[in-house]
Design a protein around this motif. Structure first.
Motif, PDB file in Angstrom:
ATOM      1  N   SER A 185       0.372   9.367  -5.341  1.00 56.02           N
ATOM      2  CA  SER A 185       0.740  10.802  -4.916  1.00 56.02           C
ATOM      3  C   SER A 185       1.540  11.454  -6.263  1.00 56.02           C
ATOM      4  O   SER A 185       1.495  12.585  -6.502  1.00 56.02           O
ATOM      5  CB  SER A 185       1.571  10.809  -3.813  1.00 56.02           C
ATOM      6  OG  SER A 185       0.723  10.510  -2.472  1.00 56.02           O
ATOM      7  N   SER A 243       0.906  -1.349   0.126  1.00 55.73           N
ATOM      8  CA  SER A 243      -0.024  -0.170   0.093  1.00 55.73           C
ATOM      9  C   SER A 243       1.023   1.213  -0.088  1.00 55.73           C
ATOM     10  O   SER A 243       0.361   2.353  -0.571  1.00 55.73           O
ATOM     11  CB  SER A 243      -0.857  -0.090   1.287  1.00 55.73           C
ATOM     12  OG  SER A 243      -0.344   0.113   2.423  1.00 55.73           O
ATOM     13  N   HIS A 264       0.506   4.210  -2.804  1.00 56.18           N
ATOM     14  CA  HIS A 264       0.143   5.269  -2.353  1.00 56.18           C
ATOM     15  C   HIS A 264       1.376   6.259  -2.893  1.00 56.18           C
ATOM     16  O   HIS A 264       1.104   7.537  -3.279  1.00 56.18           O
ATOM     17  CB  HIS A 264       0.241   5.559  -0.861  1.00 56.18           C
ATOM     18  CG  HIS A 264       0.004   6.940  -0.364  1.00 56.18           C
ATOM     19  ND1 HIS A 264      -1.267   7.643  -0.550  1.00 56.18           N
ATOM     20  CD2 HIS A 264       0.857   7.941   0.305  1.00 56.18           C
ATOM     21  CE1 HIS A 264      -1.147   8.762   0.081  1.00 56.18           C
ATOM     22  NE2 HIS A 264       0.231   8.987   0.644  1.00 56.18           N
TER      23      HIS A 264
END
Length: 108
Positions: free
Chosen positions: A38, A30, A34
């Motif tokens: 981003s 994760s 992420h």
């Protein structure tokens, strides 16, 4: 944009796997997802096309990957230079041994 995000992007492109990237970097899947998300949001572009069975770079991702690799290489060179300035030289040490001399163990 951080160097960590760039490193993750480059590694995903190389390994074509979020799981393998996470394992290689010692972080969670994760966290990998992420970081990439981003970076994509910050730049306003999709770098990777995700399907159920495959991960492919988008055309834009392929174009930018070249520059990302250049930046990461320069960053690594800078880190090595700074370490050398501090007397922490980096390299590979090869140790050779003949079987008999490396396997002799004596108890006294």
């Amino acid at each position: 944009m951080t160097f960590t995000q760039l490193e993750i992007f480059a590694l995903i492109a190389e390994l074509k796997s979020f799981t393998a990237t996470a394992e290689k970097l010692g972080i969670s899947q994760s966290a990998v997802s992420h970081a990439l998300k981003s970076l994509e949001q910050q730049w306003g572009i999709n770098l990777i096309s995700r399907t159920q069975s495959d991960i492919e770079l988008t055309t834009t991702g392929q174009q930018l990957l070249t520059h990302v690799k250049e930046l990461l290489s320069i960053s690594h060179t800078l880190e090595k230079e700074v370490a050398a300035i501090h007397g922490l030289n980096e390299g590979t040490l090869h140790i050779g041994s003949f079987r008999a001399s490396s396997s002799i163990f004596r108890r006294y």
